[in-house]
Design a protein around this motif. Structure first.
Motif, PDB file in Angstrom:
ATOM      1  N   THR A  50       0.827  -1.207   0.000  1.00 54.08           N
ATOM      2  CA  THR A  50       0.000   0.000   0.000  1.00 54.08           C
ATOM      3  C   THR A  50       0.862   1.257   0.000  1.00 54.08           C
ATOM      4  O   THR A  50       0.535   2.236  -0.677  1.00 54.08           O
ATOM      5  CB  THR A  50      -0.953  -0.012   1.219  1.00 54.08           C
ATOM      6  N   ASN A  54       0.557   4.220  -2.606  1.00 52.23           N
ATOM      7  CA  ASN A  54       0.344   5.600  -2.153  1.00 52.23           C
ATOM      8  C   ASN A  54       1.378   6.559  -2.744  1.00 52.23           C
ATOM      9  O   ASN A  54       1.063   7.698  -3.053  1.00 52.23           O
ATOM     10  CB  ASN A  54       0.359   5.676  -0.627  1.00 52.23           C
ATOM     11  N   VAL A  87      -7.546   5.350  -9.116  1.00 53.04           N
ATOM     12  CA  VAL A  87      -7.130   4.498  -8.010  1.00 53.04           C
ATOM     13  C   VAL A  87      -8.331   3.892  -7.305  1.00 53.04           C
ATOM     14  O   VAL A  87      -9.292   4.593  -7.012  1.00 53.04           O
ATOM     15  CB  VAL A  87      -6.349   5.327  -6.959  1.00 53.04           C
ATOM     16  N   THR A  88      -8.271   2.608  -7.042  1.00 51.43           N
ATOM     17  CA  THR A  88      -9.230   1.992  -6.129  1.00 51.43           C
ATOM     18  C   THR A  88      -8.448   1.510  -4.928  1.00 51.43           C
ATOM     19  O   THR A  88      -7.614   0.618  -5.038  1.00 51.43           O
ATOM     20  CB  THR A  88      -9.940   0.794  -6.788  1.00 51.43           C
ATOM     21  N   PHE A  91      -9.965   0.117   0.832  1.00 53.92           N
ATOM     22  CA  PHE A  91     -11.279   0.205   1.444  1.00 53.92           C
ATOM     23  C   PHE A  91     -12.170   1.074   0.559  1.00 53.92           C
ATOM     24  O   PHE A  91     -11.716   2.086   0.048  1.00 53.92           O
ATOM     25  CB  PHE A  91     -11.168   0.806   2.842  1.00 53.92           C
ATOM     26  N   ALA A  93     -13.917   3.727  -0.946  1.00 53.93           N
ATOM     27  CA  ALA A  93     -13.987   5.163  -0.670  1.00 53.93           C
ATOM     28  C   ALA A  93     -15.153   5.753  -1.437  1.00 53.93           C
ATOM     29  O   ALA A  93     -14.989   6.339  -2.497  1.00 53.93           O
ATOM     30  CB  ALA A  93     -12.681   5.844  -1.052  1.00 53.93           C
ATOM     31  N   VAL A  94     -16.352   5.542  -0.910  1.00 51.32           N
ATOM     32  CA  VAL A  94     -17.555   6.039  -1.573  1.00 51.32           C
ATOM     33  C   VAL A  94     -18.273   7.000  -0.641  1.00 51.32           C
ATOM     34  O   VAL A  94     -18.101   6.947   0.568  1.00 51.32           O
ATOM     35  CB  VAL A  94     -18.490   4.869  -1.951  1.00 51.32           C
ATOM     36  N   ASP A  95     -19.058   7.890  -1.227  1.00 54.43           N
ATOM     37  CA  ASP A  95     -19.815   8.855  -0.430  1.00 54.43           C
ATOM     38  C   ASP A  95     -21.103   8.178   0.041  1.00 54.43           C
ATOM     39  O   ASP A  95     -21.963   7.845  -0.767  1.00 54.43           O
ATOM     40  CB  ASP A  95     -20.127  10.082  -1.296  1.00 54.43           C
ATOM     41  N   HIS A  96     -21.213   7.979   1.347  1.00 57.33           N
ATOM     42  CA  HIS A  96     -22.323   7.196   1.877  1.00 57.33           C
ATOM     43  C   HIS A  96     -23.658   7.938   1.861  1.00 57.33           C
ATOM     44  O   HIS A  96     -24.702   7.328   2.025  1.00 57.33           O
ATOM     45  CB  HIS A  96     -22.016   6.734   3.299  1.00 57.33           C
ATOM     46  N   ASP A 149     -17.263   1.216  -5.927  1.00 60.76           N
ATOM     47  CA  ASP A 149     -15.942   1.810  -5.769  1.00 60.76           C
ATOM     48  C   ASP A 149     -15.108   1.604  -7.034  1.00 60.76           C
ATOM     49  O   ASP A 149     -14.465   2.524  -7.547  1.00 60.76           O
ATOM     50  CB  ASP A 149     -15.284   1.128  -4.562  1.00 60.76           C
ATOM     51  N   MET A 152     -16.471   3.554  -9.966  1.00 57.19           N
ATOM     52  CA  MET A 152     -16.103   4.973  -9.871  1.00 57.19           C
ATOM     53  C   MET A 152     -14.711   5.238 -10.415  1.00 57.19           C
ATOM     54  O   MET A 152     -14.443   6.289 -10.985  1.00 57.19           O
ATOM     55  CB  MET A 152     -16.194   5.433  -8.409  1.00 57.19           C
ATOM     56  N   SER A 153     -13.811   4.259 -10.236  1.00 52.11           N
ATOM     57  CA  SER A 153     -12.453   4.496 -10.715  1.00 52.11           C
ATOM     58  C   SER A 153     -12.331   4.281 -12.218  1.00 52.11           C
ATOM     59  O   SER A 153     -11.299   4.579 -12.806  1.00 52.11           O
ATOM     60  CB  SER A 153     -11.449   3.638  -9.944  1.00 52.11           C
TER      61      SER A 153
END
Lengths: 324, 258
Positions: A50, A54, A87-88, A91, A93-96, A149, A152-153
């Motif tokens: 990771t 990053n 990037v995915t 975890f 990373a979506v807007d809940h 997720d 979205m990427s």
């Protein structure tokens, strides 16, 4: 966006070093990824996968070394790099608060695509999210969030796509779907960088594999090349009685790495005809005749564990040397 | 140009968060309106004798409005911190998005929603006897000053939201600002305070802002404190804006990654 490039490599990493406080994560990581191929970074938990992602995706800066994505430096030209990648993370990373459709449209608007709504509709269909598309994400299962997720990427068709452990925690069906998505991306010319702890995943998907251990790439190459570095394919032998098994074990141990499991012998071998003939001749000379035999080609697991074993030995020797 | 488009996209997203959680709006309004009623109907009889010629409800309404702002802007910190924990900020940071747009969008939506909350509080104040003598121009000045105050304190809130380790921590900082309101001439004149406290109360940033608002609402003129009020709000805005953006740009904000 797919211009002419000076090199074949979509990603080039040279002597990357990164530590947090007094813990060193990456010692000296170098590798390249050819444009339009899948590269799998393989390693155990905590091996620095990771951290590497990053750095490549401009989220953190390395302490030393250089990294480029489509010939842009991840430190100096971060905003150029961001135009090349998507990037995915590990975890979802979506807007809940938003719905799946709104999440996808948001990505489209931020990537300045011409028709965010149409792209959103297409991806909802493709990732089997149509039914729940306009429900708030609070009602979604973990698998559905993960699919969103990933969808979205894909908005905006970035030429280099990063997946950090994309199939961790997915059921087998979603996992197969993920693999299909990655293959499709590559067919369309996208470069895919993924990290995984699963050897079979790397074996199936990757054109090139880099094995990250102890902050270094300890081995890299195509799956076939990595397997080829091993002479540890196995020949499995069975004998009629206990006497023969122990005699055979003694006889073969002189030349080979032999392990006994119950009444069977597992003999390490490169599987070449020459070596097989040699093995059987030696058995015959000692009046031994196996009742059954079979061969097993080396697997990526064997490669992985062999490398980890070698590393441990080296560390021990180093420590030994230091003590003197 | 791209920065503006991105900011607008982010503001729309953030406004959706506000309109989809009406409970947060109610929570924001509950305390100032509750206090307004408490002060007017319970304490007003006793405290009201000290405010001289000004009616007590007229005296405290500016303080109640500012209290609305201080509890409202905390949500900017909370939402930013939530985005950080859920990895949404990390996602934005890997995208070709103007870095400032994430924060500016949040600031815009916070300003809009908090101005709305203030409007609701003023309406309740009118219902319980608040009688401003304000002309349209003074109302405009008041709205401008409020917008500036909301913007400045929202950026301050976001700075704390970016530094906070947890979402709960991000929300807690507004208590400090609420305390500042009580140690000011919001609810009682400062001459009734102990001398050492009075010195603080008369020179802290909230005081000129409250005095200016009161002057606009009661006399219809900005009054002498307007320059101090502007200096404080612009100063806080400038420093918080710079600090928050710098934290956003330079710190490794990979919260959910480990």
């Amino acid at each position: 966006m797919r211009n002419t490039y000076k090199t074949m490599n979509a990603i080039e990493v040279h002597n990357l070093v990164k530590g947090y406080k007094d813990v060193s994560v990456l010692h000296d990581v170098s590798f390249t990824v050819t444009r339009g191929t899948v590269f799998a970074l393989l390693g155990a938990n905590g091996s620095g996968k990771t951290t590497t992602i990053n750095i490549l995706t401009t989220l953190i800066k390395p302490d030393g070394g250089t990294a480029t994505v489509n010939e842009f430096d991840v430190g100096e030209q971060a905003s150029k790099v961001r135009e090349q990648i998507s990037v995915t993370g590990q975890f979802a990373a979506v807007d809940h608060v938003l719905t799946a459709r709104e999440n996808l449209i948001l990505m489209g608007e931020l990537r300045h695509v011409t028709d965010p709504k149409q792209i959103a509709a297409g991806l909802l269909e493709k990732f089997d999210l149509n039914e729940a598309a306009d429900r708030p994400l609070a009602t979604y299962s973990g698998g559905m969030r993960r699919r969103l997720d990933i969808a979205m990427s894909l908005v905006g068709d970035a030429p280099v796509v990063f997946f950090d452990e994309p199939t961790t925690g997915l059921d087998p069906q979603s996992r197969a779907g993920m693999w299909r998505t990655i293959r499709e991306l590559v067919e369309n010319g996208t470069t895919v960088f993924l990290t995984t702890q699963y050897l079979d995943e790397a074996d199936r998907l990757a054109d090139t594999i880099g094995i990250l251990h102890g902050g270094r790439i300890v081995a890299s190459g195509t799956p076939a090349e990595l397997k080829g570095t091993l002479s540890t394919g196995l020949v499995e032998l069975e004998f009629g009685d206990e006497q023969q098994v122990s005699t055979a074990q003694r006889v073969l141990s002189a030349q080979h790495d032999v392990r006994r499991v119950d009444s069977k012998l597992l003999v390490a071998s490169d599987g070449t005809v020459g070596e097989m003939v040699d093995l059987f001749v030696r058995l015959k000379d000692n009046g031994l005749e196996p009742t059954e035999f079979s061969t097993q080609p080396p697997t990526l697991d064997d490669v992985f564990f062999k490398i980890l074993d070698d590393e441990k030995h080296e560390e021990k020797e180093e420590r030994h040397a230091d003590a003197h | 140009m791209q920065t503006l488009t991105d900011t607008w996209t982010m503001a729309k997203r953030s406004l959706r968060h506000t309109t989809r959680s009406p409970d947060t709006i109610i929570t924001v309004l509950l305390m100032p309106i509750g206090l307004l009623l408490l002060f007017v109907y319970v304490f007003g009889g006793a405290l009201g004798t000290q405010t001289g010629s000004i009616d007590y409800v007229d005296f405290i309404t500016p303080g109640v409005i500012i209290m609305t702002v201080m509890s409202g802007i905390a949500y900017a910190a909370v939402r930013l911190s939530t985005d950080l924990q859920q990895g949404v900020i990390s996602r934005f940071r890997t995208m070709p998005v103007a870095p400032s747009s994430v924060l500016s969008g949040q600031a815009l939506s916070s300003t809009a929603s908090n101005l709305f909350s203030c409007l609701l509080v003023i309406m309740v104040a009118l219902a319980v006897g608040f009688r401003p003598t304000t002309d349209p121009l003074a109302w405009l000045c008041l709205a401008g000053l409020l917008a500036l105050l909301i913007l400045a304190t929202t950026w301050l809130a976001m700075f704390f939201g970016l530094l906070a380790k947890t979402v709960e921590g991000a929300g807690a900082f507004s208590y400090i600002l609420l305390l500042l309101i009580f140690i000011s001439p919001s609810f009682v004149p400062t001459d009734s305070m102990k001398p050492w406290l009075r010195g603080f109360a008369e020179h802290q940033p909230m005081t000129p802002i409250i005095e200016t608002m009161r002057s606009l609402l009661v006399d219809g003129t900005p009054g002498p404190d307007i320059w101090a009020a502007l200096a404080w709000t612009l100063g806080i805005l400038l420093i918080s804006y710079t600090a928050a953006l710098s934290v956003y740009r330079h710190r490794a904000l990979v919260a959910a990654a480990q």
